[in-house]
Structures are given as C-alpha cells and as structure tokens.
Motif scaffolding. Structure first.
Motif, PDB file in Angstrom:
ATOM      1  N   ILE A 131      38.942  37.767  47.154  1.00 20.81           N
ATOM      2  CA  ILE A 131      39.845  38.793  47.672  1.00 20.81           C
ATOM      3  C   ILE A 131      38.997  39.873  48.320  1.00 20.81           C
ATOM      4  CG2 ILE A 131      41.486  40.614  47.060  1.00 20.81           C
ATOM      5  CD1 ILE A 131      42.476  38.859  44.793  1.00 20.81           C
ATOM      6  N   GLU A 132      39.343  40.235  49.551  1.00 19.98           N
ATOM      7  CA  GLU A 132      38.649  41.314  50.247  1.00 19.98           C
ATOM      8  C   GLU A 132      39.659  42.380  50.623  1.00 19.98           C
ATOM      9  OE1 GLU A 132      34.982  40.171  52.667  1.00 19.98           O
ATOM     10  OE2 GLU A 132      36.303  38.453  52.992  1.00 19.98           O
ATOM     11  N   ILE A 133      39.463  43.597  50.108  1.00 20.25           N
ATOM     12  CA  ILE A 133      40.336  44.729  50.385  1.00 20.25           C
ATOM     13  C   ILE A 133      39.446  45.913  50.743  1.00 20.25           C
ATOM     14  CG2 ILE A 133      42.062  46.325  49.471  1.00 20.25           C
ATOM     15  CD1 ILE A 133      43.007  44.110  47.610  1.00 20.25           C
ATOM     16  N   ASP A 134      39.559  46.363  51.987  1.00 18.07           N
ATOM     17  CA  ASP A 134      38.709  47.447  52.475  1.00 18.07           C
ATOM     18  C   ASP A 134      37.244  47.104  52.231  1.00 18.07           C
ATOM     19  OD1 ASP A 134      40.933  48.810  53.374  1.00 18.07           O
ATOM     20  OD2 ASP A 134      41.207  49.906  51.512  1.00 18.07           O
ATOM     21  N   HIS A 143      32.417  35.443  39.750  1.00 27.59           N
ATOM     22  CA  HIS A 143      32.601  36.711  39.034  1.00 27.59           C
ATOM     23  C   HIS A 143      31.653  37.785  39.570  1.00 27.59           C
ATOM     24  CE1 HIS A 143      35.020  34.357  36.264  1.00 27.59           C
ATOM     25  NE2 HIS A 143      35.436  35.481  35.742  1.00 27.59           N
ATOM     26  N   ILE A 144      31.692  37.941  40.893  1.00 29.60           N
ATOM     27  CA  ILE A 144      30.860  38.941  41.567  1.00 29.60           C
ATOM     28  C   ILE A 144      31.777  39.908  42.306  1.00 29.60           C
ATOM     29  CG2 ILE A 144      29.179  39.324  43.410  1.00 29.60           C
ATOM     30  CD1 ILE A 144      27.967  36.614  42.720  1.00 29.60           C
ATOM     31  N   VAL A 145      31.507  41.199  42.160  1.00 27.42           N
ATOM     32  CA  VAL A 145      32.241  42.227  42.892  1.00 27.42           C
ATOM     33  C   VAL A 145      31.245  43.018  43.728  1.00 27.42           C
ATOM     34  CG1 VAL A 145      33.746  44.250  42.749  1.00 27.42           C
ATOM     35  CG2 VAL A 145      33.970  42.405  41.068  1.00 27.42           C
ATOM     36  N   MET A 146      31.525  43.138  45.020  1.00 32.86           N
ATOM     37  CA  MET A 146      30.687  43.917  45.922  1.00 32.86           C
ATOM     38  C   MET A 146      31.505  45.077  46.467  1.00 32.86           C
ATOM     39  SD  MET A 146      27.861  42.062  45.917  1.00 32.86           S
ATOM     40  CE  MET A 146      26.902  42.559  47.348  1.00 32.86           C
ATOM     41  N   LYS A 147      30.904  46.256  46.501  1.00 28.24           N
ATOM     42  CA  LYS A 147      31.549  47.435  47.084  1.00 28.24           C
ATOM     43  C   LYS A 147      30.611  48.013  48.127  1.00 28.24           C
ATOM     44  CE  LYS A 147      33.746  51.834  45.858  1.00 28.24           C
ATOM     45  NZ  LYS A 147      32.894  52.802  46.564  1.00 28.24           N
ATOM     46  N   SER A 148      31.067  47.993  49.368  1.00 32.43           N
ATOM     47  CA  SER A 148      30.233  48.431  50.496  1.00 32.43           C
ATOM     48  C   SER A 148      28.912  47.683  50.526  1.00 32.43           C
ATOM     49  CB  SER A 148      29.998  49.948  50.428  1.00 32.43           C
ATOM     50  OG  SER A 148      31.219  50.649  50.471  1.00 32.43           O
ATOM     51  N   GLY A 149      28.953  46.407  50.163  1.00 34.78           N
ATOM     52  CA  GLY A 149      27.767  45.569  50.218  1.00 34.78           C
ATOM     53  C   GLY A 149      26.872  45.631  49.000  1.00 34.78           C
ATOM     54  N   ALA A 150      27.175  46.518  48.060  1.00 37.97           N
ATOM     55  CA  ALA A 150      26.361  46.649  46.846  1.00 37.97           C
ATOM     56  C   ALA A 150      27.106  46.062  45.654  1.00 37.97           C
ATOM     57  CB  ALA A 150      26.024  48.118  46.577  1.00 37.97           C
ATOM     58  N   PRO A 151      26.406  45.371  44.753  1.00 37.03           N
ATOM     59  CA  PRO A 151      27.080  44.750  43.610  1.00 37.03           C
ATOM     60  C   PRO A 151      27.547  45.783  42.583  1.00 37.03           C
ATOM     61  CG  PRO A 151      24.711  44.470  43.423  1.00 37.03           C
ATOM     62  CD  PRO A 151      24.949  45.100  44.767  1.00 37.03           C
ATOM     63  N   LEU A 152      28.709  45.519  41.992  1.00 41.95           N
ATOM     64  CA  LEU A 152      29.199  46.327  40.877  1.00 41.95           C
ATOM     65  C   LEU A 152      29.011  45.518  39.596  1.00 41.95           C
ATOM     66  CD1 LEU A 152      32.587  47.870  42.087  1.00 41.95           C
ATOM     67  CD2 LEU A 152      30.329  48.921  42.058  1.00 41.95           C
ATOM     68  N   THR A 217      48.330  54.978  39.184  1.00 39.34           N
ATOM     69  CA  THR A 217      49.051  54.910  37.907  1.00 39.34           C
ATOM     70  C   THR A 217      50.532  55.203  38.124  1.00 39.34           C
ATOM     71  OG1 THR A 217      47.110  55.661  36.677  1.00 39.34           O
ATOM     72  CG2 THR A 217      49.243  55.880  35.584  1.00 39.34           C
ATOM     73  N   GLU A 218      51.388  54.324  37.618  1.00 35.80           N
ATOM     74  CA  GLU A 218      52.826  54.593  37.552  1.00 35.80           C
ATOM     75  C   GLU A 218      53.086  55.027  36.109  1.00 35.80           C
ATOM     76  OE1 GLU A 218      54.936  54.422  39.997  1.00 35.80           O
ATOM     77  OE2 GLU A 218      53.979  53.191  41.542  1.00 35.80           O
ATOM     78  N   PRO A 219      53.178  56.342  35.839  1.00 31.93           N
ATOM     79  CA  PRO A 219      53.190  56.852  34.467  1.00 31.93           C
ATOM     80  C   PRO A 219      54.190  56.161  33.552  1.00 31.93           C
ATOM     81  CG  PRO A 219      53.059  58.656  36.027  1.00 31.93           C
ATOM     82  CD  PRO A 219      53.312  57.414  36.833  1.00 31.93           C
ATOM     83  N   GLY A 220      53.669  55.684  32.417  1.00 30.52           N
ATOM     84  CA  GLY A 220      54.501  55.052  31.413  1.00 30.52           C
ATOM     85  C   GLY A 220      54.930  53.638  31.757  1.00 30.52           C
ATOM     86  N   ILE A 221      54.540  53.129  32.941  1.00 34.85           N
ATOM     87  CA  ILE A 221      55.016  51.812  33.366  1.00 34.85           C
ATOM     88  C   ILE A 221      53.867  50.843  33.607  1.00 34.85           C
ATOM     89  CG2 ILE A 221      56.367  50.549  35.069  1.00 34.85           C
ATOM     90  CD1 ILE A 221      57.827  53.168  35.674  1.00 34.85           C
ATOM     91  N   GLY A 222      52.924  51.234  34.466  1.00 31.00           N
ATOM     92  CA  GLY A 222      51.832  50.314  34.768  1.00 31.00           C
ATOM     93  C   GLY A 222      50.956  50.826  35.882  1.00 31.00           C
ATOM     94  N   TYR A 223      50.447  49.906  36.714  1.00 27.28           N
ATOM     95  CA  TYR A 223      49.489  50.263  37.754  1.00 27.28           C
ATOM     96  C   TYR A 223      49.796  49.494  39.041  1.00 27.28           C
ATOM     97  CZ  TYR A 223      47.044  52.087  33.704  1.00 27.28           C
ATOM     98  OH  TYR A 223      46.749  52.777  32.554  1.00 27.28           O
ATOM     99  N   ARG A 224      49.393  50.099  40.157  1.00 28.53           N
ATOM    100  CA  ARG A 224      49.569  49.470  41.464  1.00 28.53           C
ATOM    101  C   ARG A 224      48.235  49.554  42.203  1.00 28.53           C
ATOM    102  NH1 ARG A 224      54.350  48.718  44.226  1.00 28.53           N
ATOM    103  NH2 ARG A 224      55.387  50.243  42.885  1.00 28.53           N
ATOM    104  N   PHE A 225      47.720  48.414  42.664  1.00 28.92           N
ATOM    105  CA  PHE A 225      46.455  48.385  43.390  1.00 28.92           C
ATOM    106  C   PHE A 225      46.751  48.560  44.885  1.00 28.92           C
ATOM    107  CE2 PHE A 225      42.487  46.873  45.127  1.00 28.92           C
ATOM    108  CZ  PHE A 225      41.560  47.247  44.175  1.00 28.92           C
ATOM    109  N   LEU A 226      46.118  49.559  45.502  1.00 31.34           N
ATOM    110  CA  LEU A 226      46.349  49.815  46.920  1.00 31.34           C
ATOM    111  C   LEU A 226      45.627  48.772  47.759  1.00 31.34           C
ATOM    112  CD1 LEU A 226      45.891  53.692  46.950  1.00 31.34           C
ATOM    113  CD2 LEU A 226      48.016  52.391  46.793  1.00 31.34           C
TER     114      LEU A 226
END
Length: 227
Positions: A131-134, A143-152, A217-226
């Motif tokens: 998955i690539e988002i921004d 199981h690799i995550v890259m942010k702006s080309g750098a590993p997290l 955060t949707e308070p008291g309900i959950g989360y939404r990923f932009l």
C-alpha cells in the motif's frame, strides 16, 4: 474514476431519495429506491446492488434489523444514513456490518467521497501486498514500512495496526473491529490498550493527533486513516 455501480437507496423519505438520485446519477451510477425495510431487503436479493445506502429510521423495521438480515447472506457494502448522532448508535451500526456512517443533514460532496472510497475498496477486494499513500509505503509481505524513503521500525503489532487502518483508508474502523482482529474477542473492550498502540504508532509516524496527517480519531468510536 470510480466504475459505474448500481446503488440501492433504502429510505422512507421520498425527497431524500430524490435528493440522492441526482448526484449519484451524475457520477454515472444507476439508482434503485426502496421506502421500507421489507422492500429494501427484497431489492438487495433481487437487484444485487453494488452498494446500499441505508436509513435507520424505517417505518416497518429498524435499519439495524435490515442490516443484520442482509449480512446473513450478502457482503454488499452498506453506508448508513441517520439522524442519530450518538456514539452508541454509530458503533452498533458499524459493528453490525455497515462500512460507514453519515449523520443527517450531510454534505453531498462528503457523501460522494465516502461512496467512492467504499467502491474502491470493493473493486480491490483482494488486498494488495503493498500500500502506498502519500510518502508512506507499507509492504505486507516483508513487513517493511518506508516513510519518505526511510525505514520505520515498528513492532509486529504496530505494523498490523497500521496495515489494518491503511487497507481501509478513508473508512471508519471501529475500536471493536480493531481489537477483535488484532487481539481477539477476549480484548474486545480494551479500548485503553488500543489507545496506547495508536499513540505509539503516531509517534513513529510523526503524526500530530491534534492536526493529523494519517490517523484521525473518531472519539469513542474508532479511527479513520487519511488517504
């Protein structure tokens, strides 16, 4: 562009159905209407819509009853429309199988954006390996995550949480859904436990909860990923 879809609107108010028909048809979709719970359930069975817009306040049965009935044999995406803005009502609808929840009155542009998100999810039902988002790149195979080309450097559970949210980008994911998926039914009420992991993930993503770039955060309900 989103592929044209047959959309079923289940709402007892004819003006609302007409109000929805115009922008939906302008987007290229075909619209089916039902004014009662019974007609709505029959329309799902007979017409095989690609998406259902469901009002909870129907004259012959509560919309949650319709949702549970549909979920007994269909996984069609369901977007709930309701005047009920309380957290308990939203959580009940989402946990019963709705993919999203919009409170009346609503903005047409937001509603259409939510619909596009649901239809994209359905079109890509077989989850991608990457998955690539921004500036984020999430690779589920390695199981690799890259942010702006750098590993997290994420823990396994942090990675699983990020993948779950990102794979539902634009959609609300309830606390119960996350806890059940990542920790099992025994932890379905451990919302504080989940908040700790979300806080850790935000810190590693350099995401400000007050002005989020990724996780809302949707308070008291959950989360939404932009995305």
């Amino acid at each position: 562009m989103t592929t044209a879809t047959r959309i079923l609107v289940i709402d007892d108010e004819a003006p609302i159905r007409r109000f929805l028909r115009v922008p939906l048809e302008a987007e290229g979709h075909s619209v089916i209407e039902a004014g009662t719970a019974r007609d709505g359930i029959l329309a799902v069975a007979r017409e095989a819509p690609g998406l259902v817009i469901l009002d909870l306040g129907l004259p012959d049965a509560d919309g949650l009853t319709v949702l549970r009935e549909i979920r007994g044999w269909s996984q069609v995406p369901v977007l709930v429309l309701s005047v009920r803005a309380d957290e308990a009502g939203k959580v009940a609808a989402l946990d019963a199988g709705a993919q999203d929840y919009v409170v009346k009155p609503f903005g047409v542009k937001e509603l259409l954006a939510r619909i596009r998100s649901l239809l994209r999810d359905r079109a890509g039902a077989s989850a991608p390996a990457v998955i690539e988002i921004d500036d984020l790149r999430i690779d589920s195979a390695d199981h690799i995550v890259m942010k702006s080309g750098a590993p997290l450097h994420l823990t396994r559970k942090e990675f699983d949480l990020l993948w779950l949210l990102a794979s539902h980008a634009g959609r609300l994911v309830t606390q119960g859904m996350i806890l059940n998926a990542l920790w099992g039914p025994a932890h379905a009420e451990d919302s504080q436990y989940l908040r700790v992991y979300v806080r850790q993930l935000r810190r590693k993503l350099d995401d400000d909860a007050a002005n989020p770039r990724y996780i809302v955060t949707e308070p008291g309900i959950g989360y939404r990923f932009l995305g």
